[in-house]
Write a protein that holds these residues in place. Structure first.
Motif, PDB file in Angstrom:
ATOM      1  N   ASP A 287      45.790  38.378  41.319  1.00 25.41           N
ATOM      2  CA  ASP A 287      44.873  39.604  41.247  1.00 25.41           C
ATOM      3  C   ASP A 287      43.489  39.004  40.705  1.00 25.41           C
ATOM      4  OD1 ASP A 287      44.131  42.245  40.959  1.00 25.41           O
ATOM      5  OD2 ASP A 287      45.463  42.864  39.623  1.00 25.41           O
ATOM      6  N   ARG A 288      42.347  39.974  40.536  1.00 26.91           N
ATOM      7  CA  ARG A 288      41.226  39.536  39.858  1.00 26.91           C
ATOM      8  C   ARG A 288      41.494  39.288  38.532  1.00 26.91           C
ATOM      9  NH1 ARG A 288      37.068  44.554  40.167  1.00 26.91           N
ATOM     10  NH2 ARG A 288      35.623  42.991  39.581  1.00 26.91           N
ATOM     11  N   PRO A 289      40.734  37.908  37.862  1.00 31.02           N
ATOM     12  CA  PRO A 289      40.728  37.387  36.614  1.00 31.02           C
ATOM     13  C   PRO A 289      40.276  38.437  35.775  1.00 31.02           C
ATOM     14  CG  PRO A 289      39.151  36.073  37.850  1.00 31.02           C
ATOM     15  CD  PRO A 289      39.575  37.020  38.997  1.00 31.02           C
ATOM     16  N   GLY A 290      40.765  38.316  34.454  1.00 29.47           N
ATOM     17  CA  GLY A 290      39.890  39.050  33.343  1.00 29.47           C
ATOM     18  C   GLY A 290      38.744  38.252  32.875  1.00 29.47           C
ATOM     19  N   PRO A 291      38.090  38.841  31.962  1.00 30.89           N
ATOM     20  CA  PRO A 291      36.927  38.270  31.540  1.00 30.89           C
ATOM     21  C   PRO A 291      37.231  37.213  30.613  1.00 30.89           C
ATOM     22  CG  PRO A 291      37.475  40.290  30.613  1.00 30.89           C
ATOM     23  CD  PRO A 291      38.327  40.505  31.556  1.00 30.89           C
ATOM     24  N   ALA A 292      36.104  36.092  30.511  1.00 27.75           N
ATOM     25  CA  ALA A 292      36.484  35.053  29.591  1.00 27.75           C
ATOM     26  C   ALA A 292      34.985  34.664  28.980  1.00 27.75           C
ATOM     27  CB  ALA A 292      37.167  34.024  30.263  1.00 27.75           C
TER      28      ALA A 292
END
Ligand code: EPZ
Length: 425
Positions: A287-292
């Protein structure tokens, strides 16, 4: 200049072997100049910088021979007080790594100031200060540096910053200095440990590489050895990111997982499944990555060399991410190119703010430097449609068999030679 044409949108799947490390191999080649006889390196990556370093050694009087299967032999017996051609020296930063070995071997070196990727100010003051403390007299004239010393003397050196290149040059020089040299606030990168292991095999007395204090007891001479170059943690990390960027499933083999701990942690944080084995790492992303929030730091912090490739991943992440570059002053030249592909990124000083978008779109872009170019390759692999990345030579300096490796993982990638840029207006 050549270009890379990539049709994006394919998930990368499969296994890929990490090649030998550029940033170790170049230094080991330079160190071979200090040996009394022929040294043999194995697991040598097929990249242009290695070729440049061999040319540089030859210009100093050494003979080098390339054998099939990633083997290079360096016979240093012909080395003399020669000056390497300026165009060779300026081709890469690692040219500066001949300073320590040449001063140790023959007490003399004259060369132009080194070149390298345009990633900000890259002074060599720490190299020169440390070598001067060991007794070298330097003069600078017409863009050249000249160093002379009768006998290097062991001493205590405290680096203002844990510079990788300065640590390596000083460690090399200290091996043939009289007495004991202690380098404090030394860089702790795995490549420094590789250098220590190589030098110890040649007969040097060193301990402490991998910590912030390195102690070297000078010896009379260094002998020949055969040595395998360590795996490239940055190339390995780039393929791990290629898996995440394309929402694929890739296992990178023949690597040292511990060397990419910081990347593994960040990939897990943004939602990738990362399976670490003894000498391989598998990355699966659905899936799309989360923010970091990424902050580059000297090792064992997040590597500056993976800052741009990670930004390419975050470009299609959910939410807003930040990427802060703490090692070099100007390592965001790739951002304008990512923006051409639809990324939403703004740079303020040392920090890039990335507002994730669902998709990037293929575009014609220019590789600004080695790792910035790698970031564009990753972006193109995931983008909708076709991208052309010009000046791909920057990337060829550090990625061994990139096209073959990506193709084997299912990417649609091909090199186009001498593609003319369509310029208008
Ligand atoms: C090595 O560069 C690598 N290059 C770089 O990889 C890598 O990004 C870097 O280490 C950090 O990991 C090679 O190994 C050939 P530094 P190096 O000396 O040795 C400042 C790549 O893409 N500094 O640790 O040049 C310097 O300006 C390349 O493969 C001084 O101020 O790195 C920089 O801001 C790019 N004075 C910081 O220290 C000095 O005398 C780190 O430089 C030396 C360095």
């Amino acid at each position: 200049m050549n270009s890379l044409r990539i049709s994006g949108g394919r998930r990368l799947l499969g296994r890929v072997k990490a090649p030998g490390a550029k940033n170790s191999c170049l230094k080991l080649l330079a160190l071979s100049a200090m040996a009394s006889d022929t040294c043999t390196l194995t697991n040598v990556p097929e990249i242009t910088d290695v070729h440049t370093m061999c040319q540089l050694l030859e210009s100093l009087g050494a003979s080098t021979a390339k054998r099939p299967g990633g083997v290079i032999e360096v016979d240093p017996k012909g080395i003399g007080p020669l000056e390497p051609p300026e165009d060779l020296v300026r081709r890469m930063r690692a040219s500066v790594q001949i300073l320590g070995p040449m001063l140790a071997k023959q007490g003399y070196v004259r060369m132009a100031f080194p070149g390298g990727c345009p990633i900000g100010s890259r002074p060599i003051d720490l190299h020169l200060k440390g070598l001067a403390a060991m007794g070298v007299r330097f003069t600078e004239e017409h863009g050249h540096i000249c160093g002379r010393v009768d006998q290097l003397q062991g001493t205590d050196i405290h680096l203002d910053f844990p510079s990788v290149g300065a640590t390596e040059n000083l460690m090399a020089a200290a091996c043939l200095a009289k007495g004991v040299t202690t380098i404090r606030n030394a860089a702790r990168e795995p490549e420094i440990i590789d250098q220590q292991n190589f030098l110890v095999r040649m007969g040097a007395q060193i301990r402490g590489a991998g910590t912030d204090t390195i102690r070297v007891v000078g010896v009379e001479a260094l002998g020949a050895t055969t040595y395998p170059v360590m795996p490239d943690r940055i190339q390995a990390g780039t393929y791990m990111l290629a898996a995440a960027v394309t929402r694929g499933d890739v296992t990178v083999t023949d690597m040292v997982p511990e060397h990419v701990d910081a990347l593994v942690a960040k990939l897990a944080e943004v939602g990738a499944a990362v399976i670490v084995s003894e000498d391989s790492v598998r990355v699966v992303m659905g899936d799309r990555p989360g923010p970091a929030s990424i902050k580059s730091m000297p090792y064992p912090g997040f590597p500056t060399d993976l800052q741009a490739p990670f930004a390419a991943l975050l470009a299609t992440g959910r939410g807003t991410s930040t990427v802060t570059e703490n090692v070099f002053t100007s390592r965001f030249r790739y951002v304008d190119e990512l923006v051409r592909m639809g990324a939403q990124i703004t740079v303020d000083g040392r920090t890039a703010v990335i507002r994730g978008v669902p998709k990037l779109t293929g575009a014609r872009v220019v590789a600004p430097d080695l790792r910035g170019g790698a970031a564009l390759v990753l972006a193109a692999l995931m983008a909708d449609g076709e991208s052309v990345i010009d000046e791909i030579e920057h990337v060829a300096r550090g990625y061994d068999g990139l096209v073959e490796r990506l193709t084997a993982l299912g990417a649609d990638v091909r090199i186009e030679e001498g593609l003319e840029l369509a310029v208008s207006g």
